[in-house]
Design a protein around this motif. Sequence first.
Motif, mmCIF file in Angstrom:
data_model
loop_
_atom_site.group_PDB
_atom_site.id
_atom_site.type_symbol
_atom_site.label_atom_id
_atom_site.label_comp_id
_atom_site.label_asym_id
_atom_site.label_seq_id
_atom_site.Cartn_x
_atom_site.Cartn_y
_atom_site.Cartn_z
ATOM 1 N N ALA A 239 0.846 -1.192 0.000
ATOM 2 C CA ALA A 239 0.000 0.000 0.000
ATOM 3 C C ALA A 239 0.884 1.247 0.000
ATOM 4 N N GLY A 240 0.366 2.331 -0.555
ATOM 5 C CA GLY A 240 1.049 3.612 -0.502
ATOM 6 C C GLY A 240 2.130 3.810 -1.534
ATOM 7 N N ARG A 241 2.205 2.957 -2.533
ATOM 8 C CA ARG A 241 3.199 3.102 -3.600
ATOM 9 C C ARG A 241 2.487 3.194 -4.952
ATOM 10 N N PRO A 242 2.998 4.025 -5.883
ATOM 11 C CA PRO A 242 2.437 4.021 -7.242
ATOM 12 C C PRO A 242 2.785 2.718 -7.944
ATOM 13 N N LEU A 243 1.995 2.366 -8.950
ATOM 14 C CA LEU A 243 2.216 1.132 -9.700
ATOM 15 C C LEU A 243 2.660 1.484 -11.120
ATOM 16 N N PHE A 244 3.923 1.191 -11.414
ATOM 17 C CA PHE A 244 4.461 1.409 -12.760
ATOM 18 C C PHE A 244 4.763 0.057 -13.397
ATOM 19 N N LEU A 245 4.270 -0.133 -14.610
ATOM 20 C CA LEU A 245 4.551 -1.348 -15.374
ATOM 21 C C LEU A 245 4.807 -0.950 -16.824
ATOM 22 N N GLY A 246 5.945 -1.352 -17.359
ATOM 23 C CA GLY A 246 6.276 -1.015 -18.740
ATOM 24 C C GLY A 246 6.388 0.475 -18.986
ATOM 25 N N GLY A 247 6.736 1.231 -17.937
ATOM 26 C CA GLY A 247 6.872 2.674 -18.083
ATOM 27 C C GLY A 247 5.567 3.430 -18.015
ATOM 28 N N VAL A 248 4.467 2.751 -17.713
ATOM 29 C CA VAL A 248 3.137 3.359 -17.655
ATOM 30 C C VAL A 248 2.609 3.258 -16.224
ATOM 31 N N GLN A 249 2.071 4.345 -15.701
ATOM 32 C CA GLN A 249 1.486 4.298 -14.358
ATOM 33 C C GLN A 249 0.056 3.787 -14.448
ATOM 34 N N LEU A 250 -0.224 2.717 -13.691
ATOM 35 C CA LEU A 250 -1.545 2.084 -13.679
ATOM 36 C C LEU A 250 -2.181 2.239 -12.304
ATOM 37 N N GLU A 251 -3.473 1.960 -12.253
ATOM 38 C CA GLU A 251 -4.211 1.991 -10.986
ATOM 39 C C GLU A 251 -4.566 0.563 -10.595
ATOM 40 N N HIS A 252 -4.082 0.122 -9.437
ATOM 41 C CA HIS A 252 -4.454 -1.192 -8.918
ATOM 42 C C HIS A 252 -5.822 -1.075 -8.253
ATOM 43 N N PRO A 253 -6.710 -2.047 -8.433
ATOM 44 C CA PRO A 253 -8.047 -1.958 -7.824
ATOM 45 C C PRO A 253 -8.017 -1.745 -6.315
ATOM 46 N N ASP A 254 -6.993 -2.242 -5.644
ATOM 47 C CA ASP A 254 -6.884 -2.081 -4.190
ATOM 48 C C ASP A 254 -5.912 -0.968 -3.803
ATOM 49 N N GLY A 255 -5.515 -0.158 -4.773
ATOM 50 C CA GLY A 255 -4.626 0.949 -4.486
ATOM 51 C C GLY A 255 -3.209 0.541 -4.157
ATOM 52 N N LEU A 256 -2.771 -0.610 -4.631
ATOM 53 C CA LEU A 256 -1.441 -1.120 -4.322
ATOM 54 C C LEU A 256 -0.434 -0.712 -5.386
ATOM 55 N N GLY A 257 0.841 -0.721 -4.995
ATOM 56 C CA GLY A 257 1.936 -0.469 -5.923
ATOM 57 C C GLY A 257 3.089 -1.391 -5.605
#
Length: 385
Positions: A239-257
């Motif tokens: 929790a509390g971290r942004p989620l970056f995959l392949g250079g793109v910032q995504l939104e995790h359904p549970d707000g996880l990164g």
Amino acid sequence: MVTAIVAAAGKGRRFGGGANKVLTPLAGRTVLHWSIACLERCPDIDALVVVTGAEDLEPVRRIAEPFSKLHAVCEGGAERYESVWNALQRVPAGTTIAAVHDGARPLASPELVSRVVAAAREHGAALPATPVSDTLKRSGDGQATLETVDRSTLYAVQTPQAFHYELLVDAYRRAREDGTPGTDDASFVERLGHLVRLVPGDRNNLKITLAEDLRMAEGLMGGRSIRTGFGYDVHPLVAGRPLFLGGVQLEHPDGLGLDGHSDADVLLHALCDALLGAAAMGDIGEHFPNTDPRYRGVSSLLLLSAVGEKLRDLGWEVANVDAMLLAERPKIRAHVEEMRSRIAEALQVSPGQVSVKATTNERLGFEGREEGIAAHAVATIQAAA
């Protein structure tokens, strides 16, 4: 604007088999791929038009579309001069120089192309040529010699040949009106009384004419060593971290990164390891250690770009990369094209050289329990031309 026309409509009757020789495999790609790749890498070429026969439009389009400078793939005619004429009608507006290159010349260099374009700008017409070095004999029947030919003024001509656009259009318009074929583009320009400047050619710039030429080309490309590397990375979801995959910032359904020293982009980290491994340069931890404060929170796109630069400094170029994400959530498919684009930009390659896929782990293992996300990657590099 300089537009290069790639003539890829010939059947290559001397090559054998009846198929288009430019579609023949060479060093893991096709002859046509290498011919286009040279023009793509040349900084003096702004746009590409590829012309081929109606029956080969689809395979040629598949080969050409990954190149960022491609403007059009068009249908040719029964003769080469008809095909080039068709291509001249498809060049982008603003074209001032047209360079015509044989699709069957896969070993031309960007430096050679630049020399020819520069000479065409100055003189209106230019082509690469090499002095004939073999003794030449004339024969009437191919079995006995009639005489020895003076070779002191003879040159073997290559492509690309470059011209002021309007000059080349006028030359081809005249050729079509006369109905007289020529052996190359310069021959039509010469009929207008315009001299064509000779530029030092490259003896490696051979034309694939016979099947045995493929073996020679393979030998000349032997220095283009091909290497493959594998990469893997995993980071925990927190929790509390942004989620970056392949250079793109995504939104995790549970707000996880993903947790990590950098932005923890597992896909890009796996790609970095695959590329470094292919060049036997160690792993990402050696080059960007998690003990170095410079890399705290850094975008992994910058790390990937730095890896690409390290490879180029050692004489390598990226042929292709393929990555697989393992994650239950979020869904990745809608973001794949943006990931490919950003990866391609970081590595200075075309998106057609980048593959990104994703799958779930069927609720098995740490990925299935959504404790983390993992990525696998394979990269192929080759010695720069």
